[in-house]
Design an enzyme around this catalytic site. Sequence first.
Site, mmCIF file in Angstrom:
data_model
loop_
_atom_site.group_PDB
_atom_site.id
_atom_site.type_symbol
_atom_site.label_atom_id
_atom_site.label_comp_id
_atom_site.label_asym_id
_atom_site.label_seq_id
_atom_site.Cartn_x
_atom_site.Cartn_y
_atom_site.Cartn_z
ATOM 1 N N GLU A 1 -15.226 27.156 -31.742
ATOM 2 C CA GLU A 1 -16.336 26.641 -31.221
ATOM 3 C C GLU A 1 -15.892 25.847 -30.149
ATOM 4 O O GLU A 1 -15.480 24.610 -30.084
ATOM 5 C CB GLU A 1 -16.806 25.369 -32.508
ATOM 6 C CG GLU A 1 -17.275 26.378 -33.602
ATOM 7 C CD GLU A 1 -18.429 25.683 -34.448
ATOM 8 O OE1 GLU A 1 -19.398 26.220 -34.639
ATOM 9 O OE2 GLU A 1 -18.345 24.208 -34.508
ATOM 10 N N HIS B 1 -14.834 19.488 -37.414
ATOM 11 C CA HIS B 1 -15.913 19.803 -36.679
ATOM 12 C C HIS B 1 -15.885 19.090 -35.220
ATOM 13 O O HIS B 1 -15.553 17.811 -35.522
ATOM 14 C CB HIS B 1 -17.187 19.807 -37.104
ATOM 15 C CG HIS B 1 -18.397 20.335 -36.319
ATOM 16 N ND1 HIS B 1 -18.844 19.952 -35.283
ATOM 17 C CD2 HIS B 1 -18.909 21.645 -36.118
ATOM 18 C CE1 HIS B 1 -19.787 20.550 -34.877
ATOM 19 N NE2 HIS B 1 -19.864 21.674 -35.085
#
Length: 246
Positions: free
Chosen positions: A166, A94
């Site tokens: 993302e 992430h």
Amino acid sequence: MLVGTSLKMYFTHARTVEWTRTVAAGLRERSLDGVEPFVIPQFPSIPACLEAARSSGLAVGAQDVATHDAGAFTGEVSAAVLAEIGCRYVEAGHAERRALFGETDDIVAAKADAALRHGLTPIVCVGEPDRGDPARAIDHCLDQIRAALCVADAADRDGEIVIAYEPVWAIGAPEPAGVDHIRAVCSALRDAPPARPRRRRVIYGGSARPGLLPLIADTVDGIFLGRNAHEPSAFEAVLDDAASLG
Ligand SMILES: O=C(CO)COP(=O)(O)O
């Protein structure tokens, strides 16, 4: 369609369990054919979330995973244990872990491989750092995907992976990336030939919210929510978006 949320480190344990109970109860009441929801709480809340989500179809994941399976690795949480207690997903790479905790491509690759070794589905997060044109974003993400899967590919590891696109600049932002940008990048990531054949799904995250999925649905396999899923009703609205796509 995957519809998931990472609760990051926003909620208390009590609120996490309450959120999961509410969403799970809603899922038990209606059938959402073809929609696969998941929630990713903080580590200590995982067992209670698994219990709260039982027989609702809501899968549970972890926000991080160790690169090793067992041994003297104080503070780490192994894929073996996450699989043993019933997790389905683990995040690897992430943007916040890359930026704040020094998670390099090598570490992401080791984590993705650790997940696959234990039958977990890694959610490999990729995204360009700055707003720019889709072609550059695609190049950046394809490099990150190659790097993230090189260990698993070399080991001929089977299993399913999820690529979470993302864009870093769209995480924690007031608005998601533009629809045209998301569509261009996600289609390219989906179409790129994988180094090794395995089930691969591409989802979009970064200020995602109710109403976005129908605008990008033909280019993604799902959506990954952050802040805009904090109200269970908002998460349910996205589940309805997904269900309405048939
Ligand atoms: O990082 C995200 C999901 O993993 C997205 O977070 P936000 O939707 O809060 O920007």
